[in-house]
Design an enzyme around this catalytic site. Sequence first.
Site: not given
Ligand code: CO
Length: 208
Positions: A44, A46, A101
Amino acid sequence: MSELDHLLHNNKKWAANMEVSHPGFFQELVSQQRPKYLWIGCSDSRVPANEIIGLPPGEVFVHRNVANLVVHSDLNCLAVLDFAVRVLQVEHIIVCGHYGCGGIDAALEPSQGCMVDHWIRHVRDIAKFYRDDMESQPNEAAKKNRLCELNVAVQVTHVRESPALHAAGAHAVKVHGWIYGLNDGRIRDLTPMVDSVRALEPSSRFKS
Ligand code: CO
């Protein structure tokens, strides 16, 4: 003129700033890396490993994949683990999941029949294995959060039981389970919870 010129420009500025604030920084890193930490996290965008723990290049060896999984047959991850423990001799391995997530959420949805679903099956198995725990959660959001945490716990167990950690000297490596909040940028230590989850497992499973 490339569409990515702004990134190259950013890089030039960043390298120049680093050299000003830490003269000789890059030259020192050329000869060797001596990271103390291996980070296993989600892909991810972020959750950038170095940035959220405030460490510069050279301090963290990083492996990232969708939903921060440590799969027993994933040569990529196993090679990273082996290299980190045997060659780099890291002192700590951090498995860091995150709330919100997408990979974990997908595991609670019907299959989309796409490639990533094969990968996510590992998380579906965790949700099935801990069905009682999952069903005791008050709502869907709590269920998703809980699966993010259980997933970290299981992956920590996988790291602890990997051949790399059983190799000579690996006993000195500490394995930690963390979870990051997208909403506040804070990391919480799940390591005590990892051990309680392990205690819930049938005795024959995950035995090291
Ligand atoms: Co994730």
